[in-house]
Design a protein around this motif. Structure first.
Motif, PDB file in Angstrom:
ATOM      1  N   LEU A   1      33.690  39.535  41.771  1.00  0.00           N
ATOM      2  CA  LEU A   1      34.918  39.016  41.187  1.00  0.00           C
ATOM      3  C   LEU A   1      36.150  39.734  41.734  1.00  0.00           C
ATOM      4  CD1 LEU A   1      33.815  38.448  37.491  1.00  0.00           C
ATOM      5  CD2 LEU A   1      34.280  36.726  39.236  1.00  0.00           C
ATOM      6  N   LEU A   2      36.048  41.032  41.996  1.00  0.00           N
ATOM      7  CA  LEU A   2      37.153  41.772  42.590  1.00  0.00           C
ATOM      8  C   LEU A   2      37.449  41.262  44.002  1.00  0.00           C
ATOM      9  CD1 LEU A   2      39.198  44.125  42.446  1.00  0.00           C
ATOM     10  CD2 LEU A   2      37.404  45.552  43.454  1.00  0.00           C
ATOM     11  N   VAL A   3      36.400  41.033  44.794  1.00  0.00           N
ATOM     12  CA  VAL A   3      36.581  40.504  46.150  1.00  0.00           C
ATOM     13  C   VAL A   3      37.192  39.106  46.087  1.00  0.00           C
ATOM     14  CG1 VAL A   3      35.334  39.717  48.201  1.00  0.00           C
ATOM     15  CG2 VAL A   3      34.792  41.936  47.190  1.00  0.00           C
ATOM     16  N   LEU A   4      36.754  38.279  45.160  1.00  0.00           N
ATOM     17  CA  LEU A   4      37.316  36.937  44.998  1.00  0.00           C
ATOM     18  C   LEU A   4      38.799  37.010  44.628  1.00  0.00           C
ATOM     19  CD1 LEU A   4      36.773  33.850  44.852  1.00  0.00           C
ATOM     20  CD2 LEU A   4      36.287  34.207  42.429  1.00  0.00           C
ATOM     21  N   PHE A   5      39.152  37.879  43.714  1.00  0.00           N
ATOM     22  CA  PHE A   5      40.538  38.041  43.296  1.00  0.00           C
ATOM     23  C   PHE A   5      41.419  38.486  44.462  1.00  0.00           C
ATOM     24  CE2 PHE A   5      43.934  40.848  41.755  1.00  0.00           C
ATOM     25  CZ  PHE A   5      44.665  39.937  41.007  1.00  0.00           C
TER      26      PHE A   5
ATOM     27  N   GLY B   1      40.845  38.079  47.604  1.00  0.00           N
ATOM     28  CA  GLY B   1      40.917  36.974  48.558  1.00  0.00           C
ATOM     29  C   GLY B   1      41.928  35.923  48.147  1.00  0.00           C
ATOM     30  N   ILE B   2      41.973  35.579  46.884  1.00  0.00           N
ATOM     31  CA  ILE B   2      42.927  34.581  46.399  1.00  0.00           C
ATOM     32  C   ILE B   2      44.359  35.108  46.513  1.00  0.00           C
ATOM     33  CG2 ILE B   2      43.741  33.390  44.322  1.00  0.00           C
ATOM     34  CD1 ILE B   2      40.789  33.024  43.556  1.00  0.00           C
ATOM     35  N   VAL B   3      44.578  36.364  46.173  1.00  0.00           N
ATOM     36  CA  VAL B   3      45.916  36.950  46.288  1.00  0.00           C
ATOM     37  C   VAL B   3      46.342  37.003  47.745  1.00  0.00           C
ATOM     38  CG1 VAL B   3      47.246  39.087  45.967  1.00  0.00           C
ATOM     39  CG2 VAL B   3      45.791  38.237  44.132  1.00  0.00           C
ATOM     40  N   TRP B   4      45.442  37.374  48.621  1.00  0.00           N
ATOM     41  CA  TRP B   4      45.757  37.426  50.053  1.00  0.00           C
ATOM     42  C   TRP B   4      46.105  36.038  50.572  1.00  0.00           C
ATOM     43  CZ3 TRP B   4      41.818  37.496  54.499  1.00  0.00           C
ATOM     44  CH2 TRP B   4      42.457  37.740  55.695  1.00  0.00           C
ATOM     45  N   TRP B   5      45.345  35.029  50.157  1.00  0.00           N
ATOM     46  CA  TRP B   5      45.622  33.648  50.571  1.00  0.00           C
ATOM     47  C   TRP B   5      46.990  33.191  50.059  1.00  0.00           C
ATOM     48  CZ3 TRP B   5      46.225  29.365  47.319  1.00  0.00           C
ATOM     49  CH2 TRP B   5      46.317  28.145  47.966  1.00  0.00           C
TER      50      TRP B   5
END
Length: 71
Positions: A21-25, A27-31
């Motif tokens: 979930l941390l990696v997903l978060f 990734g979304i912020v970076w996108w």
């Protein structure tokens, strides 16, 4: 598998879930904050202030309650 085996694996599975979930978060912020998308997001944010769409709606034909076009 025994219940005690599952209880022993539970903290490790929770750790993997938290990491995923941390990696997903991140990734979304970076996108969302990437420079390539800044123009699209700025256009979308400012689209509410454009008057072209409102004028086009007013110039079109009006419809009565039954959906027939008025003259």
């Amino acid at each position: 598998m025994d219940i005690s085996t599952l209880e022993a694996l539970k903290p490790m599975l929770i750790s993997f879930q938290t990491l995923a979930l941390l990696v997903l978060f991140v990734g979304i912020v970076w996108w969302a904050y990437s420079k390539r998308r800044k123009g699209k997001f700025d256009d979308a944010a400012n689209s509410i202030f454009e008057e072209e769409q409102g004028e086009q709606r007013r110039q079109g034909t009006e419809q009565d309650r039954a959906g027939a076009n008025k003259k």
